[in-house]
Scaffold this active site. Structure first.
Site, PDB file in Angstrom:
ATOM      1  N   GLY A  12     -29.932  31.557 -17.463  1.00 42.65           N
ATOM      2  CA  GLY A  12     -29.620  32.805 -17.127  1.00 42.65           C
ATOM      3  C   GLY A  12     -29.894  33.424 -15.536  1.00 42.65           C
ATOM      4  O   GLY A  12     -30.230  34.453 -15.364  1.00 42.65           O
ATOM      5  N   ASN A  14     -27.707  33.437 -13.257  1.00 44.94           N
ATOM      6  CA  ASN A  14     -26.589  34.421 -12.739  1.00 44.94           C
ATOM      7  C   ASN A  14     -26.897  35.589 -13.348  1.00 44.94           C
ATOM      8  O   ASN A  14     -26.613  36.726 -12.842  1.00 44.94           O
ATOM      9  CB  ASN A  14     -25.261  33.727 -13.142  1.00 44.94           C
ATOM     10  CG  ASN A  14     -24.872  32.672 -12.148  1.00 44.94           C
ATOM     11  OD1 ASN A  14     -24.711  33.092 -11.207  1.00 44.94           O
ATOM     12  ND2 ASN A  14     -24.738  31.528 -12.433  1.00 44.94           N
ATOM     13  N   LEU A  81     -21.289  29.068 -22.917  1.00 43.68           N
ATOM     14  CA  LEU A  81     -20.667  27.878 -23.297  1.00 43.68           C
ATOM     15  C   LEU A  81     -19.996  27.924 -24.658  1.00 43.68           C
ATOM     16  O   LEU A  81     -20.327  27.149 -25.688  1.00 43.68           O
ATOM     17  CB  LEU A  81     -21.821  26.557 -23.378  1.00 43.68           C
ATOM     18  CG  LEU A  81     -22.484  26.490 -22.165  1.00 43.68           C
ATOM     19  CD1 LEU A  81     -23.546  25.680 -21.944  1.00 43.68           C
ATOM     20  CD2 LEU A  81     -21.241  26.306 -20.892  1.00 43.68           C
ATOM     21  N   ASN A  98     -15.529  35.480 -15.170  1.00 45.01           N
ATOM     22  CA  ASN A  98     -16.147  34.219 -15.684  1.00 45.01           C
ATOM     23  C   ASN A  98     -16.761  33.635 -14.121  1.00 45.01           C
ATOM     24  O   ASN A  98     -15.954  33.644 -13.234  1.00 45.01           O
ATOM     25  CB  ASN A  98     -15.583  33.208 -16.181  1.00 45.01           C
ATOM     26  CG  ASN A  98     -16.200  31.885 -16.632  1.00 45.01           C
ATOM     27  OD1 ASN A  98     -17.481  32.040 -16.883  1.00 45.01           O
ATOM     28  ND2 ASN A  98     -15.826  30.755 -16.488  1.00 45.01           N
ATOM     29  N   HIS A 100     -17.594  29.999 -12.572  1.00 43.01           N
ATOM     30  CA  HIS A 100     -17.361  28.400 -12.825  1.00 43.01           C
ATOM     31  C   HIS A 100     -17.976  27.655 -11.661  1.00 43.01           C
ATOM     32  O   HIS A 100     -17.612  28.059 -10.378  1.00 43.01           O
ATOM     33  CB  HIS A 100     -15.939  28.318 -12.879  1.00 43.01           C
ATOM     34  CG  HIS A 100     -15.879  26.646 -13.334  1.00 43.01           C
ATOM     35  ND1 HIS A 100     -15.911  26.127 -14.541  1.00 43.01           N
ATOM     36  CD2 HIS A 100     -15.430  25.585 -12.413  1.00 43.01           C
ATOM     37  CE1 HIS A 100     -15.769  24.792 -14.347  1.00 43.01           C
ATOM     38  NE2 HIS A 100     -15.443  24.485 -13.348  1.00 43.01           N
ATOM     39  N   ASP A 141     -10.614  28.334 -17.955  1.00 43.14           N
ATOM     40  CA  ASP A 141     -10.587  28.108 -16.251  1.00 43.14           C
ATOM     41  C   ASP A 141      -9.392  28.456 -15.607  1.00 43.14           C
ATOM     42  O   ASP A 141      -9.142  28.115 -14.647  1.00 43.14           O
ATOM     43  CB  ASP A 141     -11.225  26.816 -15.880  1.00 43.14           C
ATOM     44  CG  ASP A 141     -12.586  26.837 -16.345  1.00 43.14           C
ATOM     45  OD1 ASP A 141     -13.518  27.632 -16.709  1.00 43.14           O
ATOM     46  OD2 ASP A 141     -12.961  25.726 -16.534  1.00 43.14           O
ATOM     47  N   GLU A 170     -23.246  30.912  -6.396  1.00 38.15           N
ATOM     48  CA  GLU A 170     -23.004  31.574  -7.428  1.00 38.15           C
ATOM     49  C   GLU A 170     -23.645  33.005  -7.584  1.00 38.15           C
ATOM     50  O   GLU A 170     -23.221  34.119  -7.739  1.00 38.15           O
ATOM     51  CB  GLU A 170     -23.278  30.802  -8.733  1.00 38.15           C
ATOM     52  CG  GLU A 170     -22.485  29.675  -8.928  1.00 38.15           C
ATOM     53  CD  GLU A 170     -23.086  28.800 -10.167  1.00 38.15           C
ATOM     54  OE1 GLU A 170     -22.990  29.465 -11.268  1.00 38.15           O
ATOM     55  OE2 GLU A 170     -23.053  27.567 -10.009  1.00 38.15           O
TER      56      GLU A 170
HETATM   57  C1  GRF Z   1     -23.648  28.070 -13.696  1.00 31.44           C
HETATM   58  O1  GRF Z   1     -23.669  26.969 -12.875  1.00 31.44           O
HETATM   59  C2  GRF Z   1     -22.561  28.616 -14.083  1.00 31.44           C
HETATM   60  O2  GRF Z   1     -21.658  28.396 -13.130  1.00 31.44           O
HETATM   61  C3  GRF Z   1     -21.962  27.868 -15.433  1.00 31.44           C
HETATM   62  O3  GRF Z   1     -23.327  27.559 -16.001  1.00 31.44           O
HETATM   63  C4  GRF Z   1     -24.235  27.637 -15.235  1.00 31.44           C
HETATM   64  C5  GRF Z   1     -25.252  28.627 -15.604  1.00 31.44           C
HETATM   65  O4  GRF Z   1     -26.615  28.745 -14.907  1.00 31.44           O
HETATM   66  N1  GRF Z   1     -21.141  28.317 -15.959  1.00 31.44           N
HETATM   67  P1  GRF Z   1     -27.318  30.009 -15.324  1.00 31.44           P
HETATM   68  O5  GRF Z   1     -27.870  30.107 -16.843  1.00 31.44           O
HETATM   69  O6  GRF Z   1     -26.899  31.249 -14.665  1.00 31.44           O
HETATM   70  O7  GRF Z   1     -28.919  29.633 -14.674  1.00 31.44           O
END
Ligand code: GRF
Length: 196
Positions: A12, A14, A81, A98, A100, A141, A170
């Site tokens: 988490g 992000n 996921l 989303n 990616h 995607d 990101e």
């Molecule tokens: C990130 O690289 C995101 O782009 C991908 O999964 C990863 C998640 O990382 N879909 P986090 O859980 O936000 O640290």
């Protein structure tokens, strides 16, 4: 202020970037619910520490019910996921964002998730990689691209090195895209996103 739900399956980081951006007031939106399909996802802990409701939900109908109960306007997938049901993607058409960890359409689609994306990129010896924020469509995607940023990864010695480099992007472009959405500045036409 728009109400968002953030879906996570892992650490988490992000999600944390969104928590920080909403708390600091740089996004005109509020995280009302964090959902995970995995009960041990650390993202749920991050949400709780920030005083945000955090729930492990695996059942699609229950998920939709909770989103409705909380009055969720849009959803952010931040390392989620699990495949969303058609019902959910229809209900939130062009309202699911989303992130990616590659430059779509490279290294994306079924099987390209998490570290696997970077393993493929490293094995191919790419010199440039990056991240993409896009709306979710029924094609994995495949939805309209909102923001992308590239970076030089030629110094990477492992897939994990690329992952770390890409994560820094990101954490910047996901909050930026969410801010644009909350400000009503994203217009989708012919599967292309125009930033107003
Ligand atoms: C990130 O690289 C995101 O782009 C991908 O999964 C990863 C998640 O990382 N879909 P986090 O859980 O936000 O640290």
């Amino acid at each position: 202020m728009l109400k968002m739900a953030v879906f996570v399956s892992g650490g988490g980081t992000n999600l944390q970037s969104l928590i920080d951006a909403t708390k600091s007031g740089s996004i005109n939106g509020e995280i009302v619910l964090v959902v995970s399909n995995r009960k041990n996802a650390y993202g749920l802990e991050r949400a709780k520490k920030a005083g945000i409701q955090a729930e492990c939900i695996k059942d699609d109908q229950l998920l939709i019910q909770r989103l409705k109960e909380e009055g969720v306007d849009f959803i952010v997938l931040a390392g989620y996921l699990a495949i969303l049901s058609d019902e959910l993607t229809t209900l939130y058409h062009n309202k699911i964002i989303n992130i990616h960890p590659s430059l779509i359409p490279s290294f994306c689609g079924p099987g390209f998730y998490g570290i696997h994306v970077h393993e493929h990129a490293f094995a191919r010896g790419v010199k440039v990689s990056g991240a993409t924020v896009h709306f979710v469509s029924p094609v994995v995607d495949g939805g309209p691209i909102i923001l992308q940023e590239a970076l030089d990864v030629s110094s990477a010695k492992s897939p994990e090195d690329i992952q770390q480099m890409v994560l820094t992007i990101e954490h910047r472009i996901l909050p930026e895209a969410v801010k644009l959405f909350c400000d009503g500045r994203l217009k989708v036409e012919n599967e292309r996103v125009e930033i107003l």
